[in-house]
Design a protein around this motif. Structure first.
Motif, short mmCIF file in Angstrom:
data_model
loop_
_atom_site.label_atom_id
_atom_site.label_comp_id
_atom_site.label_asym_id
_atom_site.label_seq_id
_atom_site.Cartn_x
_atom_site.Cartn_y
_atom_site.Cartn_z
N ARG A 7 0.79 -1.31 -0.21
CA ARG A 7 0.01 0.27 -0.27
C ARG A 7 0.99 1.33 -0.23
NH1 ARG A 7 -3.04 -0.96 4.52
NH2 ARG A 7 -1.34 0.10 5.74
N ALA A 19 2.53 15.10 -7.01
CA ALA A 19 2.95 16.69 -6.18
C ALA A 19 4.05 17.13 -7.15
CB ALA A 19 3.19 16.67 -4.73
N ILE A 79 13.34 19.25 4.02
CA ILE A 79 12.47 20.39 4.31
C ILE A 79 11.34 19.24 5.18
CG2 ILE A 79 11.34 21.64 2.26
CD1 ILE A 79 8.81 19.25 1.77
N GLY A 80 11.60 17.88 5.61
CA GLY A 80 11.32 17.39 6.25
C GLY A 80 9.97 16.34 6.06
N ALA A 81 9.61 16.28 5.11
CA ALA A 81 8.77 15.61 4.68
C ALA A 81 8.69 14.29 4.36
CB ALA A 81 8.16 16.30 2.69
N ARG A 84 8.47 12.65 7.00
CA ARG A 84 6.84 11.67 7.47
C ARG A 84 6.72 10.72 7.04
NH1 ARG A 84 2.03 13.25 9.92
NH2 ARG A 84 3.24 15.46 10.56
N VAL B 110 2.51 10.90 15.01
CA VAL B 110 3.76 11.70 15.48
C VAL B 110 3.37 13.54 15.29
CG1 VAL B 110 5.99 12.21 15.53
CG2 VAL B 110 4.55 10.05 15.74
N VAL B 111 3.11 14.52 15.48
CA VAL B 111 3.47 16.07 14.97
C VAL B 111 4.74 16.37 15.42
CG1 VAL B 111 2.67 18.42 14.99
CG2 VAL B 111 0.87 16.12 15.91
N PRO B 112 5.42 16.31 15.00
CA PRO B 112 7.66 16.95 14.36
C PRO B 112 7.26 18.12 14.72
CG PRO B 112 6.42 15.85 12.18
CD PRO B 112 5.39 15.80 13.10
N ASN B 116 5.51 19.90 8.77
CA ASN B 116 6.48 18.77 7.38
C ASN B 116 5.19 18.13 6.42
OD1 ASN B 116 6.06 16.62 9.32
ND2 ASN B 116 7.37 16.14 9.07
N LEU B 117 3.80 18.91 6.25
CA LEU B 117 3.33 18.22 5.00
C LEU B 117 3.75 18.85 3.24
CD1 LEU B 117 -0.37 18.30 6.94
CD2 LEU B 117 1.78 16.39 6.67
N TYR B 118 3.16 18.31 2.33
CA TYR B 118 3.22 18.46 0.83
C TYR B 118 2.66 19.86 0.81
CZ TYR B 118 4.77 13.90 2.12
OH TYR B 118 6.11 13.05 2.86
N ASP B 119 3.78 20.47 0.35
CA ASP B 119 3.46 22.08 -0.23
C ASP B 119 2.89 21.69 -1.52
OD1 ASP B 119 4.84 23.44 1.55
OD2 ASP B 119 6.59 23.31 0.48
N GLU B 120 3.03 21.42 -2.23
CA GLU B 120 2.20 21.13 -3.05
C GLU B 120 0.66 20.48 -3.02
OE1 GLU B 120 5.25 19.20 -2.86
OE2 GLU B 120 6.26 20.70 -3.77
N LEU B 121 0.82 20.03 -2.36
CA LEU B 121 -0.58 18.97 -1.48
C LEU B 121 -1.76 20.20 -1.00
CD1 LEU B 121 -0.02 15.40 -1.05
CD2 LEU B 121 -0.13 16.44 -3.61
N ASP B 125 -6.25 16.85 0.51
CA ASP B 125 -5.64 16.12 -0.03
C ASP B 125 -4.55 15.31 0.88
OD1 ASP B 125 -6.75 15.31 -2.34
OD2 ASP B 125 -5.34 17.21 -3.71
N PHE B 129 -3.87 11.36 1.99
CA PHE B 129 -3.13 11.07 2.13
C PHE B 129 -2.31 10.24 2.74
CE2 PHE B 129 1.73 10.84 1.45
CZ PHE B 129 2.70 9.71 0.80
N LEU B 133 -1.81 6.34 3.04
CA LEU B 133 -0.34 5.58 3.78
C LEU B 133 -1.28 4.54 5.38
CD1 LEU B 133 2.30 8.29 4.06
CD2 LEU B 133 1.44 6.08 2.89
N THR B 174 -1.06 19.90 10.14
CA THR B 174 0.20 18.72 10.89
C THR B 174 -0.60 17.81 12.09
OG1 THR B 174 1.87 20.31 9.75
CG2 THR B 174 2.04 18.16 11.50
N ALA B 177 -3.12 15.92 10.69
CA ALA B 177 -2.53 14.61 9.97
C ALA B 177 -2.49 13.51 10.89
CB ALA B 177 -1.70 14.97 9.02
#
Lengths: 243, 330
Positions: A7, A19, A79-81, A84, B110-112, B116-121, B125, B129, B133, B174, B177
């Protein structure tokens, strides 16, 4: 556990495509680069275009898979992603495989576009299509694993590009893209045997001339071997970063 | 070795029915982390976390406090599988950290420290995502994402790319998420750092709400007041070592017997002078003397009990400002 990994591979690859890869500027750049090369060679040596097609396709899949992927992984690490993703219930090899599959998909899309134009314009006949497909997929896997290896070995995006070019540009000149291997000095011919693009060009040349799987078998095996070794190295480096 | 018990990760709804309230969500034994220290030459290692042991009961808000570089984030990174402990062991929700990390990751959120999520989404979304996962069923992903967007007041921004959200909204998303898969245990690393007052308050309300829902919260913060308001138990870590572990009241009780007086002085209202002494009369005398020396009128006087800040100073030997100055304060 394997279900979590499968998955993860699927959704990580899908996310990367959405993205990053399938953004209009990236698609247009991915197409523009190989077509600019084709145009340059068509103007320079119009009569020899058919001979150059395997090399140009090989370069397209090489640059298509490695260029963006090396940037994507390094950028996400910065950036730390990427962290994640490492927090998700997906093993590190599966996470990396998701990245590799995303890079493969993008490289294959750009290569298929170039192939379609080559077939339409040059009227290529007698292609062994299954062999061609397998050669492209294995090449994309090897080069995408190279992109992953490069990106986990460095810290900055510009370092990733520099290291990727360290591998890519020698390959362009040593792997039979422009100059047939047979006409190169023995030492360079030996060196070419350690570079995956050599096997891509040979396998594609075979497929485009209608050769059987048996003739290109060694090239396909070599490409599969490069993919596995480079992926294992990349996964190893990523894992050691946990210590 | 930790004796990993039978609190195995259950969906959040069933936690209460299968696990006693006092069951342990986290058991840590002699957890230690050395990092290579390039500045100290080859073979030298930096001791980041030094044989810490503690337990966190299920359903509690556990505060993990200490100045910058004390080992808070390294501890969280070890407990969430981002870095391997050099020594020691831990059980998270009954799973062994060394051998069952995937199961642990499925059951925790976990919240770091950085968003640090995805800028483009888009905001939505990104949440979908995360649901993908973590294996949230397809039909529930969208519903949960929408519910979280509404809960965090981000519904209007659901189609906005993460990169274009404000800092507070990014932080809120964040946190959201980390909750998509309804974890039993949430690690929050400095969740309110850099947030405006309203966003920070809203996040604190959420932490209380999570606690009411039976979720265990492991919170690192350098805001002592925040920890005092939220935490059932607090651990103080300094230079990688645990120096105290108790309830907030228990920590305060250690410095009881000392009295504090707070004097508000003019000419502009709002500036306060605090003095602590063995008794109220001495503290008051010190405060009034200071106000007189500064030539400022006294507007009001109040006695205050010992705070977590007093306990922190007493138990760590550090000043509370160490926490704020190093993080930029607020």
């Amino acid at each position: 556990m394997w279900r979590d990994d499968l998955r993860g591979i699927f959704y990580i690859a899908l996310k990367d495509l959405r993205a990053y890869y399938l953004k209009p500027p990236n698609i247009s750049w991915g197409m523009l680069f190989p077509f600019a090369l084709i145009l340059a060679f068509a103007l320079r040596q119009p009569g020899e275009m058919r001979d150059l097609v395997p090399g140009l396709l090989g370069m397209t899949v090489l640059f298509g898979t490695t260029s963006m992927e090396a940037i994507v992984i390094t950028f996400e690490r910065r950036i730390g992603a990427l962290e994640r993703l490492m927090l998700a219930p997906v093993s590190l090899p599966a996470l990396l495989l998701g990245k590799v599959v995303g890079g493969m998909a993008f490289g294959l899309v750009t290569t298929v576009a170039v192939l379609a134009v080559a077939v339409a314009v040059l009227g290529l006949w007698g292609i062994n299509w299954p062999l061609l497909a397998l050669a492209l997929v294995l090449s994309a896997a090897a080069f995408s694993a190279l992109g992953a290896f490069v990106s986990v070995a460095v810290r900055e995006v510009f370092e990733a590009q520099t290291l990727a070019n360290f591998f890519r540009f020698p390959m362009v000149f040593l792997c039979g893209v422009f100059v047939p291997l047979a006409s190169m000095p023995p030492a360079l011919r030996l060196l070419a045997r350690f570079l995956p693009l050599t096997y891509t060009v040979e396998a594609l040349r075979g497929a485009l001339s209608g050769a059987t799987f048996w003739i290109a078998g060694a090239d396909l095996l070599a490409l599969g071997g490069f993919a596995v070794i480079l992926f294992a190295l990349a996964a190893r480096i990523l894992t050691t970063r946990l210590d | 070795m930790c004796a990993c018990g039978a609190i195995r990760g259950q969906p959040r709804e069933t936690v209460g029915s299968t696990s006693p309230q006092d069951a342990e969500a986290i058991q840590v034994l002699d957890l230690t982390k050395y990092y290579d220290d390039p500045s100290a030459g080859s073979g030298q290692a930096l001791l980041a976390v030094d044989h810490i042991s503690f337990t966190v009961p299920q359903g509690q808000v556990f505060g993990f406090l200490g100045p910058n570089g004390a080992g808070k984030t390294t501890t969280i990174r070890m407990l969430t599988g981002l870095t391997r402990p050099t020594e020691g062991s831990a059980c998270i929700l009954g799973y062994d950290l060394a051998t069952e990390i995937t199961r642990i990751k499925k059951a925790i959120g976990v919240v770091p420290e950085t968003s640090n999520l995805y800028d483009e989404l888009s905001a939505r979304d990104n949440l979908v995502f995360m649901g993908q996962l973590y294996g949230v069923p397809r039909q529930e992903r969208g519903e949960r994402a929408d519910a979280l967007l509404q809960r965090f007041r981000l519904w209007e921004k659901r189609n906005t790319p993460f990169a274009k959200l404000s800092k507070g909204m990014k932080r809120a998303l964040t946190v959201a998420a980390a909750l998509v898969h309804q974890p039993q245990l949430v690690f929050l690393d400095e969740p309110t750092t850099g947030l405006d007052i309203l966003s920070a308050r809203s996040l604190r309300a959420l932490i209380r709400q999570l606690r009411e829902e039976g979720v265990t919260v492991f919170l690192t913060t350098h805001y002592l007041e925040e920890a005092e308001r939220l935490c059932d138990q607090v651990a103080l870590i300094v230079k990688g070592r645990l120096v105290a572990l108790d309830t907030v009241e228990g920590l305060k009780a250690r410095v009881r017997g000392r009295a504090a007086v707070e004097v508000t002085v003019g000419p502009r209202a709002g500036e306060r002078l605090s003095f602590t002494a063995e008794d109220v009369a001495t503290a008051l005398r010190l405060a009034l003397a200071e106000a007189k020396q500064q030539g400022r009128p006294v507007l009001s006087v109040r006695t205050v009990g010992p705070t977590l800040e007093d306990a922190f100073i007493e138990l760590t030997g550090l000043s509370a400002e160490v926490m704020l100055v190093e993080k930029g304060g607020r």
